[in-house]
Design a protein around this motif. Structure first.
Motif, short mmCIF file in Angstrom:
data_model
loop_
_atom_site.label_atom_id
_atom_site.label_comp_id
_atom_site.label_asym_id
_atom_site.label_seq_id
_atom_site.Cartn_x
_atom_site.Cartn_y
_atom_site.Cartn_z
N ARG A 134 0.81 -1.21 0.00
CA ARG A 134 0.00 0.00 0.00
C ARG A 134 0.85 1.27 0.00
NH1 ARG A 134 -5.41 -0.24 1.48
NH2 ARG A 134 -6.39 -1.78 0.11
N ILE A 135 1.92 1.30 0.79
CA ILE A 135 2.72 2.54 0.84
C ILE A 135 3.54 2.74 -0.43
CG2 ILE A 135 2.86 2.50 3.36
CD1 ILE A 135 5.80 1.62 3.03
N GLY A 159 0.46 7.13 -6.47
CA GLY A 159 -0.56 8.13 -6.81
C GLY A 159 -0.86 8.18 -8.29
N GLU A 213 -9.42 6.99 -6.25
CA GLU A 213 -8.74 6.88 -7.54
C GLU A 213 -9.48 5.92 -8.47
OE1 GLU A 213 -5.16 7.07 -10.23
OE2 GLU A 213 -6.36 8.40 -8.98
N ALA A 237 -7.79 6.65 -0.36
CA ALA A 237 -7.19 7.32 -1.53
C ALA A 237 -7.27 6.44 -2.77
CB ALA A 237 -5.75 7.70 -1.22
N LEU A 238 -7.00 5.16 -2.60
CA LEU A 238 -7.08 4.22 -3.73
C LEU A 238 -8.52 4.05 -4.19
CD1 LEU A 238 -4.47 1.58 -2.55
CD2 LEU A 238 -4.42 2.75 -4.76
N ALA A 291 -3.53 1.10 -9.42
CA ALA A 291 -4.48 1.33 -8.33
C ALA A 291 -5.28 0.07 -8.00
CB ALA A 291 -5.44 2.47 -8.70
N THR A 310 -3.23 1.53 5.16
CA THR A 310 -2.93 2.86 4.62
C THR A 310 -3.38 2.98 3.16
OG1 THR A 310 -1.16 4.47 4.29
CG2 THR A 310 -0.62 2.19 3.86
N ASN A 311 -3.79 4.19 2.78
CA ASN A 311 -4.18 4.54 1.41
C ASN A 311 -5.45 3.86 0.91
OD1 ASN A 311 -2.16 6.42 0.78
ND2 ASN A 311 -0.72 4.83 0.20
N THR A 312 -6.21 3.23 1.81
CA THR A 312 -7.45 2.57 1.36
C THR A 312 -8.40 3.56 0.71
OG1 THR A 312 -7.31 0.80 3.00
CG2 THR A 312 -9.48 1.27 2.09
N TRP A 331 2.29 2.71 -3.33
CA TRP A 331 1.44 3.34 -4.34
C TRP A 331 1.94 4.75 -4.62
CZ3 TRP A 331 -3.10 6.85 -3.58
CH2 TRP A 331 -3.77 7.09 -4.79
N LYS A 389 -2.88 -2.42 -6.16
CA LYS A 389 -2.53 -1.99 -4.81
C LYS A 389 -3.76 -1.97 -3.89
CE LYS A 389 1.71 -1.48 -5.93
NZ LYS A 389 2.37 -0.19 -6.15
#
Length: 281
Positions: A18-19, A23, A189, A185-186, A35, A181-183, A21, A38
């Motif tokens: 996840r980290i 963007g 996306e 945000a992904l 995306a 992390t980034n759940t 990724w 990940k």
């Protein structure tokens, strides 16, 4: 102690995935592929790890007597949470579908639609594999025939890609992996890329300027159903997402190619813990 090591290893790999990724970098196809991988791989790896530990059972050669039951209980609790999350999401989707079926059924430009009696400007596919097209009275009164056709063609794109079905399962992954992390945000996306894909599908069939104008008119309307069972043209979006959809339409980008082989490889890697089951004693 092998079970605890397996759990900690899966958590570490999920976190590192996840980290890593990067963007919104690269082409739209690369962004979609990156995306989706990940987003999907970490929760799938955790779920397969938990299933393998439950299948192995609490017995075995452990360093500490309590370790087998501890890891077994931890995995079982996680799978229970996964199952409950899926049932709650499925129930919410079923309720949304039942609500939609109370709306009057009409035909609009050859398409069966459910007419929502509200001044809000709204259109969406709601459901699972066979979603129903919901159109509000406000949309019919706001857009002329050409712009309305553009919006409906966008919704046809969601139906073509079965977005409501696939995003139900992705939404389930989101539910039980929100701690990673980034759940979010992904997820955002993927929603953006889903809309861009439907925009491009529609732009091959109607004037893309009509679609862009409709987007500017409609996109500020609040979402009325769960994003996991609803693919809406008129969903609330941050300004940067709206601008990116407009830019993608004006740039005439190509649709992402299928990534089934690439995704299948990652899914196979996520299932590696299951291959340890026959070797457990």
């Amino acid at each position: 102690m092998i079970h605890l090591i397996l759990i900690l290893s899966a958590l570490a790999v999920a976190w590192l995935t996840r980290i890593s990724w990067s963007g919104n970098e690269g082409s739209y196809q690369q962004r979609w592929q990156n995306a989706l991988t990940k987003f999907l791989f970490p929760p799938l790896l955790l779920m397969m790890t938990a299933i393998s530990i439950v299948c192995m059972g609490p017995q075995g050669q452990m360093v500490w007597r309590w370790e087998g039951w501890f890891s077994y209980g931890l995995a079982g609790t996680f799978l229970g949470f996964v199952g409950i999350s899926g049932l709650k999401l499925a129930f919410a989707g079923w309720r949304s579908q039942q609500q939609v079926r109370t709306y009057p059924l009409q035909t609009l430009y050859g398409r069966p639609i459910r007419l929502l009696n509200t001044p809000l400007v709204f259109s969406a596919q709601v459901g699972f594999w066979q979603p129903e097209l919901v159109v509000s009275q406000g949309l019919l009164e706001t857009l002329d025939a050409d712009h309305l056709q553009a919006v409906l063609t966008h919704e046809d794109g969601h139906f073509h890609y079965r977005d409501t079905f696939w995003f139900f399962w992705l939404g389930w992954m989101r539910q039980f992996s929100y701690g990673l992390t980034n759940t979010e945000a992904l997820w955002q996306e993927l929603l953006l890329l889903r809309e861009i894909r439907a925009d491009q599908w529609a732009a091959q069939r109607v004037d893309f300027l009509l679609l862009a104008e409709s987007l500017l008119t409609v996109v500020s309307t609040p979402l009325m159903h769960s994003e996991s069972v609803c693919a809406a043209f008129s969903c609330t979006a941050p300004k940067n997402r709206l601008e990116e959809r407009i830019e993608a339409l004006l740039a005439d980008i190509h649709l992402p190619n299928p990534t089934h082989l690439y995704l299948s490889i990652w899914c196979l890697l996520a299932c590696l813990p299951l291959f340890l089951i026959p070797f457990h004693r």
